[in-house]
Structure formats: structure tokens, C-alpha cells
Enzyme design. Sequence first.
Site, PDB file in Angstrom:
ATOM      1  N   CYS A   1      -2.337   8.754   3.167  1.00 16.70           N
ATOM      2  CA  CYS A   1      -2.053   8.421   1.761  1.00 16.70           C
ATOM      3  C   CYS A   1      -3.245   8.722   0.872  1.00 16.70           C
ATOM      4  CB  CYS A   1      -1.737   6.932   1.630  1.00 16.70           C
ATOM      5  SG  CYS A   1      -0.315   6.462   2.572  1.00 16.70           S
TER       6      CYS A   1
ATOM      7  N   GLU B   1       0.890  -1.170   0.000  1.00 14.91           N
ATOM      8  CA  GLU B   1       0.000   0.000   0.000  1.00 14.91           C
ATOM      9  C   GLU B   1       0.920   1.209   0.000  1.00 14.91           C
ATOM     10  OE1 GLU B   1      -1.509   3.055   0.983  1.00 14.91           O
ATOM     11  OE2 GLU B   1      -2.358   2.302   2.861  1.00 14.91           O
ATOM     12  N   LEU B   2       1.042   1.860  -1.179  1.00 15.26           N
ATOM     13  CA  LEU B   2       2.107   2.855  -1.366  1.00 15.26           C
ATOM     14  C   LEU B   2       1.534   4.270  -1.486  1.00 15.26           C
ATOM     15  CD1 LEU B   2       4.210   0.581  -3.774  1.00 15.26           C
ATOM     16  CD2 LEU B   2       4.303   0.710  -1.275  1.00 15.26           C
TER      17      LEU B   2
END
Length: 482
Positions: free
Chosen positions: A287, A253-254
Site C-alpha cells: 500500500c 488502513e486503506l
Amino acid sequence: MSLFKSLDSAFIDGEWIKSSDTSIFPVFNPASLESITQVPNCTKNDAIKAIESAKIAFRNHAKTSAFERSNWLMQWYTAIEDNKAALAELVTQESGKPLAEAIAEVQYAASFFQWFAESIKRPQGEIISPSTTNKRLMTIKQPIGVVAGITPWNFPIAMLAKKVAPAIAAGCSFVLKPAAETPLSALALAKLSKQTDLPKGLFNVVTSTHSADIGDVFTTHEFIKKITFTGSTEVGKKLLAQSADTIKSTSMELGGNAPFIIFDDADLDTAVDGLMVSKFRNSGQTCVCANRVFVHNALMEDFLQKLTDKVNLLSVGNGLDEGSTIGPLINQNGFDKVATLVQAAIEQGATCLVGGKPHNKGGTYFEPTILTGVTDSMAITQTEIFGPVVPVLSFTDETDVIARANDTPYGLAAYFFSQNLNRVFRVSEQLKAGIIGINEGMISHANVPFGGVKASGIGREGADVGLEAYLETKSLCIGNVA
Ligand code: SIN
């Protein structure tokens, strides 16, 4: 808070341990920049020890039933709920986020334990219609094995919950390296695991500032069958490359660069409320934060007025102080990045409508900021800001704004606001992102798949697919059935 008073050890094989070279590192409160405590600076050898213990625990508990594992998770869930206030205080102390947000995060974390405790009891595997009359075909699901997880500082308890809970539900064992900025919530979770029947060695916490070393052990050790990581795209790429030799399963999960589009048929008040949530949660350090706000020209004036009114109501301060809605940024690096991006945008022609500079509280506090006249080519629209800054861009045409929204290597979250049902489906289908918020700024739930496309990662967390990520599918082909 007393339960979590002395979190000063790592957690391996159910024991509280020091690092093998006895070194320690401080954990800072971003609100005061003072040290809260010190924890072991674990070495490669400590990580290996944790992996070996997880391997033994995995082998010893390979035959537990789904109902037994579900019980452990429900006990853990109850322990988290029972200690919600103390956990939230700890989250605020180490991450800086306002207490109300920390409470929401603890509830969000607990919901993963509850969800996966329930979902593992549902049927896994399938019966497949045989292609010939003398065969019977089916699949069964089995745990992937020992899992290594690396979690970030922005949600110190929720990000590990969404990995640990499904892994344990599936029957895996887990070695966790929490972010060096926020290791205490992970240790608190380990402490609460002692109140459950979870067997020792199934959950291990290795605290360390030697991120590259620990990452190296996790990605190369033959016992580790899966790496799950939440963090930057840059580090994710390295972990993927390092994992190739031992062919590990990976969930990544970037980073993100979320577009937030307000069409001319949007309910403007709903859109501004959605933006406040999406942009300012955790001071803009998520994010999935709105990173580029595209507003239809026809609404621009009203939008800026309504947004300015709301942003002026934000209260910057220590997350533990009543009424604080925006905490400090996590550390000096995070602060410098935001200050530099804002300064560069202004130098390149953006106008600062609100904020725009370090807050007079000092430290790593930054003023909630609105920038107008922002363009697609500025660094601020091409970089994940991770700060309380709204860059506003204008548009008039749907096709054009979708192309601009998609013009990024990232694809985690995207948001848009429209009251037109046809447009809702049309735009949802064209936006290249893993999660789309439609007339909504809060998109994260334990029962909804969470994850990105393109450089934002591989795999999904939460929901059924989040359990699947820790299971192997085995096909059984039974022949010669008379
Ligand atoms: C993240 O910032 O990585 C996750 C945020 C969330 O789960 O809402």
C-alpha cells in the site's frame, strides 16, 4: 517446515476445527499456480462461534496483569524467531514474494510482538492537575474488548502481527479473518501460540472465502467492540458503514497512491536506491509503494539511465529460487489489472523504456517496467497499481509538484528526496499523507505510527498510538478530598 506441515484447520477456542458445513477451499502458490493445501471455508456460524469464545476468554482474563500479557507476547516473539526460516518459507509459498523479503517480513512481524510486550509495561493513564483543591483527577486505561481483524494477502504475517500484538497487550481478545489467498501464515501463528501460555480463546483464526458474510458478522455482532482492517478503500468504506449501527471503534488502513518526488538537489543514487525499495518490494504489491514518480527535469536523463541499470538487474522468478528478486503477482485479477493499466498508458502516449508486458515465465509474472511520458490524468497515475511498474512524470517547480502530489483522494505514504534542510521541512509539512519518507524508501517500523489520511484510512498502527487503539480511556474524578 514440518511444524507447519498440516495447516488444514481453522483455530477457535484453542482447538483446530473444520467448518460447520465441512466445506474447504484451496490455497494456491502464486509461483506455480498449484494448490498447496486446503483449509476450512468457515461460515457465518463459525465466525459467531469464534466471537463467543473470544468474549468468554476476554471475560475470564479481564484481570490479567500487563506483565503477564507481556510474557505471553515475548514467548510468542521467541517462537516466531525460533521458527523464522520455516515461517518465511510458508510466507513465500502462499504469497509468492522472494524468500529474502519473506524473512524480512517475519522479522518485521516479530518486532510487533516484542515492541508491544515492552510498551504495555510502561505507564498507562495519567494524573491530572486538579482544578480545585478538594479533587483528584486521573485517567486509567482498559481494554476495548473483543476485536475483529481482517488482514490482506500482501503481508500475510506482518499485517496481522501489527493488530494482534497490541490487542493482546492491551488485554483484548481477537478474532481474525486472514485473506483467503494467504491463510497459512495466520494458522502458523496460531500454532505457535500453542507454545506459549496464551489462554485459549484469546486468539482465533477463521479461514474463509465468504469475506462479505464474515465481514457482516464482524461489523454487526454486539460482542465485537472494535474492527481493524487493512485492505482496499472500497471494502473499508463498507465495513465503516456496517459498523455504524453498533458504534464500533474502527482502525482502517486503506489504499494509497504514493507520490515519490526527486528534487533537483537530491542525491540521485540515494533516490534511485530508495525507489527500488519502495517500488519493487513485494513486486510492487504494497500500500506504500511509490505509485507516481515525479522527477525534476534537470535530472531526468541521468535518473532514467541509473534506474534502467538497476531494473535490468532484477531477477524475476519463483521466490524460493535463489537470486529471485521479483516474484509473481498474487493472482490473475492482480495480473490483469497491471497489464490493463500499462497497456492503457501506452495507448494514451506513455513510452515503455523497460518491460511492459507479461513475463515469458508465464503465469502471473509481469516484467519490471518503466514508463516515461506519463501524465497526471492517466489511469495508471490515478489507480493503485499493485505491480512492478514505475510511471515517471516530470516537473520543474516545487509548488506545482506538491499540488500534483496531493491531487489524489489518497494519503497514505509520500516520499521525496532533497539535500536542502529548509525544503525537507517545507515539503514534509505540505504533503498530505500519514507517512513521509525523506531520502528513504523503507518507512515501516513497529515503533513508528503507520496509517493514512483522507481515503487512506483512520487510525495508526505501531508505536504507542498503536496500543492506544485497543484501550479505552476512563477518567476518575475523586471529589471531597479533605
Ligand atoms: C501495506 O502494504 O499495507 C503495509 C506495508 C508495510 O507495512 O510496510
